[in-house]
Design an enzyme around this catalytic site. Sequence first.
Site, PDB file in Angstrom:
ATOM      1  N   ALA A  69       0.826  -1.203   0.000  1.00 42.34           N
ATOM      2  CA  ALA A  69       0.000   0.000   0.000  1.00 42.34           C
ATOM      3  C   ALA A  69       0.863   1.258   0.000  1.00 42.34           C
ATOM      4  O   ALA A  69       1.949   1.295   0.587  1.00 42.34           O
ATOM      5  CB  ALA A  69      -0.918   0.005   1.219  1.00 42.34           C
ATOM      6  N   GLY A 114       1.172  -5.334   1.233  1.00 39.05           N
ATOM      7  CA  GLY A 114       0.241  -5.709   0.180  1.00 39.05           C
ATOM      8  C   GLY A 114       0.876  -6.501  -0.934  1.00 39.05           C
ATOM      9  O   GLY A 114       0.180  -7.218  -1.673  1.00 39.05           O
ATOM     10  N   GLU A 117       0.530  -9.919   0.315  1.00 35.45           N
ATOM     11  CA  GLU A 117      -0.895 -10.259   0.240  1.00 35.45           C
ATOM     12  C   GLU A 117      -1.311 -10.555  -1.199  1.00 35.45           C
ATOM     13  O   GLU A 117      -2.086 -11.476  -1.452  1.00 35.45           O
ATOM     14  CB  GLU A 117      -1.732  -9.114   0.811  1.00 35.45           C
ATOM     15  N   GLU A 137       3.438  -4.755   8.796  1.00 34.33           N
ATOM     16  CA  GLU A 137       2.492  -3.739   9.265  1.00 34.33           C
ATOM     17  C   GLU A 137       2.562  -3.545  10.776  1.00 34.33           C
ATOM     18  O   GLU A 137       2.284  -2.447  11.281  1.00 34.33           O
ATOM     19  CB  GLU A 137       1.067  -4.113   8.842  1.00 34.33           C
TER      20      GLU A 137
END
Length: 263
Positions: A69, A114, A117, A137
């Site tokens: 992100a 991300g 992910e 994170e």
Amino acid sequence: MSGPAYETIAVDTRGAARWITLSRPRVHNAMNSQCIRECRQAVEEAGADPAVRSIVFTGAGDRAFTAGADISEMVDYGPNEMLTYNRGWLGLFRDIEMCRKPVIAAVHGWATGGGTELSLACDFVLCTEAARFGLAEINIGVIPGAGAAVRLTRWLGRLKAKELLMLGRLVEGREAVELQLANRCVPPGELREAAQALADELATKAPLALGAAKASVNVGADSGFDAALEYELQEFLRLFATADQKEGMRAFLEKRNPIYRGM
């Protein structure tokens, strides 16, 4: 198929593979809202194109797959803004998982947050020794918000999922293979060739059967045992109403290579 329609990604077709290249190299290909929307559109277009047999995600430049992100976009968000924002991430990953075509992640360099992910949502993950997976994170006061805790737990088990989520450490390419975060680790100069070779191999398989196999694994991972068995059976039976099934079995009996048309 690249062009002015996209600003944060580049899209082109190589053989029967649709390549989606995350292209924001100045920020390690970090994905903002526009990038997520464009990725979703590109996946939808590839899924609807009968000439496309697989999709490959990769990153522009030699430093990152994607750093995840774009933190600068969300730093001042509250819960309501983040809900809207993360629905986009959740939607992209479900688009990938629900697509009836194989999706390959070709990972070099940073694939944190991300990026990891995104790779978890793909069907195949090829990486280089310089790949850096991680869910860090926890180091900026949050947790992954687009399904990583769920996917990691189901793929790797509770202990390993908690280790990755709660320590936030980086995992290099070879260790990623050992942990089953990746299928194969290759030298950096061979990544694109390896991804294309995998896509070319997939293109020789019956596309409807590939979709059935993908869906059976994904549904089976999320369902009760008996329900998963029934789902797989129904996918199997539907293939016997296809021309590809007849072609595949006839080619086997006739000792020739089948020609699959996705019908």
